[in-house]
Scaffold this active site. Sequence first.
Site, PDB file in Angstrom:
ATOM      1  N   LYS A  80       5.255 -26.447  43.374  1.00  0.00           N
ATOM      2  CA  LYS A  80       5.816 -27.370  42.371  1.00  0.00           C
ATOM      3  C   LYS A  80       6.292 -26.590  41.157  1.00  0.00           C
ATOM      4  CE  LYS A  80       4.331 -31.671  40.020  1.00  0.00           C
ATOM      5  NZ  LYS A  80       3.161 -32.565  39.837  1.00  0.00           N
ATOM      6  N   SER A 155       4.190 -37.338  40.555  1.00  0.00           N
ATOM      7  CA  SER A 155       5.270 -36.489  40.102  1.00  0.00           C
ATOM      8  C   SER A 155       5.580 -35.350  41.082  1.00  0.00           C
ATOM      9  CB  SER A 155       4.945 -35.904  38.731  1.00  0.00           C
ATOM     10  OG  SER A 155       3.757 -35.170  38.787  1.00  0.00           O
ATOM     11  N   SER A 179      -0.596 -37.630  41.064  1.00  0.00           N
ATOM     12  CA  SER A 179       0.691 -37.017  41.370  1.00  0.00           C
ATOM     13  C   SER A 179       0.750 -36.145  42.611  1.00  0.00           C
ATOM     14  CB  SER A 179       1.166 -36.195  40.167  1.00  0.00           C
ATOM     15  OG  SER A 179       1.557 -37.066  39.129  1.00  0.00           O
TER      16      SER A 179
END
Lengths: 499, 481
Positions: A80, A155, A179
């Site tokens: 990420k 997210s 997330s």
Amino acid sequence: MSTAPTGPALELAASVRRGERSAADVVDEALAAVAARDPELHAFTLVTADVAREQAAAVDRAVADGRDPGPLCGVPVAVKDNLCTRGIETTCSSRILAGWRPPYEATAVRRLRDAGAVLVGKTNLDEFAMGSSTENSATGPTRNPHDVTRVPGGSSGGSAAAVAAGLVPVALGSDTGGSVRQPASLCGVVGFKPTYGTVSRYGLVAFASSLDQIGPLSLTVEDTALVFDVIGGHDPLDSTSLDRPAPRVLDGLGEPVDGLVIGVVAELVEAATPDVAARCRQAAEALAEAGARIEEVSIPEARLGLSAYYLIAPGEASSNLARYDGVRYGLRVDADDTVAMNTATRTAGFGDEVKRRIMLGTYVLSAGYMDAYYNQALRARTRIIEAFDAAYARCDALIGPTSPTTAFPLGSKTDDLLAMYRNDVCTVPCNLTGQPAVSVPFGSGDDGLPVGVQVLGPLLSEPTVLRVAAALEASVPAGTPPVPVPAAAGGSTGGGAGS
Amino acid sequence: MTAEWEAVIGLEVHCELKTRTKLFCGCRNEFGADPNTNICPTCVGLPGALPVLNRRAVELAMALGAALDCEIRPSTFHRKNYFYPDQAKDYQISQYDEPINVDGALELADGSRVGIVRAHLEEDTGKTVHAGTSGRIHGADYSLVDYNRSGVPLVEIVSGPDIRSAEAARSYVTELRGILVASGASDGKMEEGSMRVDANVSVRRPGEPFGTRCEIKNLNSVRSVGRAIEFEIARQVDLLEGGDQVVQETRHWDEDAGRTVALRSKEEAYDYRYFLEPDLVPLEPEPDWIRAVRDSIEMLPRARRERLAELLDGEGPLPASRLDQIATVVGLGLDDLVVATVASGVPPALALSRTANEAATDAEAARRLSITSYAGLLRMEAEGSLTSTQAKTVLGDLLAGKGDDPAALATARGFEAMSADSLATAVAEVVAANPEQWERFRAGGEKADKLVGFFVGQVMRATSGQADAKAVAAELHRLRG
């Protein structure tokens, strides 16, 4: 499952280690898959082809020399884009960090590398990890591989989509209010948030420091355990890192769930749509058949979680994001004095949701309001912790839905802030308590889209939680959308053969 | 200033701890390096960086607390949030409502006590340089920030509002500095910014509640502390006596102009939104560790002064001149020298005087003197083998490193003891040569005693300075009967 690059990491690593496949071939296939599918999905913000090939070559050299590169030998991974990668752009999907290259590396990323993993690229996220749909990214949304008109969740939407589309077998995400778990649920993959403090936060760009944890997304529970064993364990660079050795949960994964007492949390189930709730009950039945004892559990304090979370997280975020002031790194919009420069920089650099949360967070910490809001939320947090502890006095684990709904259409909640925030209602309690939780794909909704069931446990109960997850994985109902999603199937709703 | 005003002063002293590395990272804690060479992700506030507490800094903070008679407690860290370019994270990690040291006191040289409310740990900021004509931020063309100092460990020592004069404030800072150095916490180099003083000053009529106070910043020497506070007291008294109010504000001490100046005023106090630092865990030093730190504190200045006073013990309270000598000797770190010298047989009064008056002129060299040489010299003086003038000269030679053996140095100078006989002869000759003065001296009285000086001078001339003044005086009195 196949041992193509899209196959599970455990077998892939074994086959590279045995010399059956070269890491170079594996990474080439992964890069080809990315090139073919990512233009539509936008799971990646950056593809690191050169780095990936160099790392793969190093793995192949080690294997040829008779050395073992490590548990993730030659496995392509994605990380990420809020995890610092040395010399490689790390933007948090924000304009304010566009082009920023960290001079250092996150501990979790280093541990992946030291285990022989190959970095294919950085994945898309809601800006600074604030969001539940990956629609808050400065570079545009990621699309759900099961249905490209829908969100992948957030997210860590990019990481979830990359795994679900078979571009990489494992990816790292971060979980502050759900997330990792929620996008895993919406994309039909496994997503795990371990106990707070088991994985170092050094190098994870902070959103809410007391809630953030790094976790893996993968196709199988085994791969989740494999990655957790690699990235977990004490790090002296993180003062909140638990003083414990690296975990070894992979070994105990196959143990049966006989005799475990598993509670179904009523408040989580009732937050979900009926089809999702039904899958959750189906999961409870599957566990009962596997020998567990199922109990109905009520934790009313769980309902305080969303409000407490949306006071604590923005509060901490307003402080963590103060450093983006145009002085030392990142975007700078010049002006005549520092205050004007700070203001112009942050106005231009931050997206709307980030600004909203900074303002909200500043407000709840401000004089005259702190006790009514922030401190009150901390008191609620304590109540939630106590309530879950009481539940764990009777149960070894708990289950509930991960997300109240299946994947929703892009743009359908962006105008309704509270509707968007409510995506987190089932996941935030574990961030507030610090307890581990994993989302396992289990069936589909009425719309044929993936449903995730969440397994929760007390602090440091990763072995139990993942055992229960493995048992669920072994009894997924027919109609669970297969992952990786075949390339052809992602264009319309109801992706996935059978039902 | 009319006599009916009382000044109320509290001092906040920021003290840099003498650690090898910074408070939350492994960067070197060193003064004077090239800009931005002692930095890392943590002290520059890079995204994703985290703080890790420096154990040695905690130890020194506890030592400092112990030296100030504080209670040492479990403590927590808080974030103090404010935007400023030299604040790398735009918040400072500090301690708020649970500081490590509380409730201490400091005794000044004159015996009065100043309360220490708290002494807590926090990180220092970077340093800003403004490029423009005045070097100040207003009108600067641009500013540069050096983060070498960012993250250096500080202890902020907050006194109670117990100080009542600029003089007492200077005394507090001097005494505090001595304690900081003695406890090992600091090098005390105010000129390098190791100790920075902010003064809170207000005035009131005695018996009335505290008046409005102003905070004065930028006090970097004991002298500035005194001058600034004197100015500020006078300024506030003038305002109030003229019927005006004192505005609560922060003022800057302008060393060159010799006055305090209001900084750009802020309408309200800044809201720092203090909250518990989530990246650190509570600090609970083990009781054994605290005990070990307390036990390891070296003798503090007050105890050192008492030790010297005891050496002189005898006839009641010591006169101010003696107390000054003691303060000087302790302040310069020469008290161990005095104690050792006395232990080897030198009279305490002589040891103290010679050290405070002469050795102190080159304190650094004095601290390197060997006890044998120094005590040897003073014993020669005490016995009368050297006059005091000769002894001072030889001491000068010792300090200048011309040799180790006072006897050899004396001989090299041609100093010899005058025997009692030759002294008596010299005195007798001078007496005989000055019959008028001798008669006046024999007559006695105050005027007569002044003639001792005359005779001593004459004897000195006659003996080329080899006579000892005291011995001459003693001989004169003996002759007079």
